[in-house]
Motif scaffolding. Structure first.
Motif, mmCIF file in Angstrom:
data_model
loop_
_atom_site.group_PDB
_atom_site.id
_atom_site.type_symbol
_atom_site.label_atom_id
_atom_site.label_comp_id
_atom_site.label_asym_id
_atom_site.label_seq_id
_atom_site.Cartn_x
_atom_site.Cartn_y
_atom_site.Cartn_z
ATOM 1 N N GLN A 1 0.677 -1.057 0.171
ATOM 2 C CA GLN A 1 0.037 -0.258 -0.040
ATOM 3 C C GLN A 1 0.774 1.196 0.003
ATOM 4 O OE1 GLN A 1 -2.649 -0.333 3.408
ATOM 5 N NE2 GLN A 1 -4.088 -1.703 1.967
ATOM 6 N N GLU A 2 2.080 1.085 0.282
ATOM 7 C CA GLU A 2 3.153 2.134 0.198
ATOM 8 C C GLU A 2 3.930 2.490 -0.850
ATOM 9 O OE1 GLU A 2 2.976 4.305 2.973
ATOM 10 O OE2 GLU A 2 1.426 3.114 3.679
ATOM 11 N N ARG B 1 3.259 6.268 -2.175
ATOM 12 C CA ARG B 1 1.877 6.725 -1.427
ATOM 13 C C ARG B 1 1.949 7.946 -0.820
ATOM 14 N NH1 ARG B 1 -1.657 6.138 3.368
ATOM 15 N NH2 ARG B 1 0.125 4.695 4.344
#
Length: 119
Positions: A34-35, A51
């Motif tokens: 997610q990063e 992100r």
């Protein structure tokens, strides 16, 4: 000279990876989190995504992709609409058949085909 890489901050890494893989032929090179994520195209150009939920791109900023035919532009537009995106309608613009759309990552993409000499 070839493009080596583009580094983008995006609001949603996973959704942006899905967009590039599903519609633009990129493939992940490392584990997607997610990063961050790293994607390559068939020419080995790299897109790195990081992100940043607060990223805001300038109004005119966009990334453009060229298709081989006008029909390919229209087909990609159709697929994006069917996939839940809201691209503007394809149109003639200075010798290009083109459309733009907002990505889930917070930036704009353009898809185009040059079909006559620019004036």
């Amino acid at each position: 000279m070839k493009l080596n890489h583009i580094n983008l901050e995006v609001t949603d890494v996973t959704a942006t990876v899905d967009l590039f893989e599903t519609y633009f032929g990129f493939r992940r090179t490392r584990l997607v989190t997610q990063e961050m994520a790293f994607l390559r195209d068939e020419n080995q150009a790299l897109i790195s995504l990081f992100r940043n939920e607060a990223v805001v791109y300038p109004q005119m900023f966009h990334i453009g992709f060229t298709r081989e035919t006008v029909e390919e532009v229209d087909e990609l537009h159709r697929r994006l609409v069917e996939g839940g995106f809201h691209p503007e309608a394809p149109r003639e613009d200075h010798g290009r058949w083109t459309f733009y759309f907002a990505t889930p990552g917070g930036f704009t993409l353009e898809v185009q085909k040059f079909h006559r000499e620019l004036v």
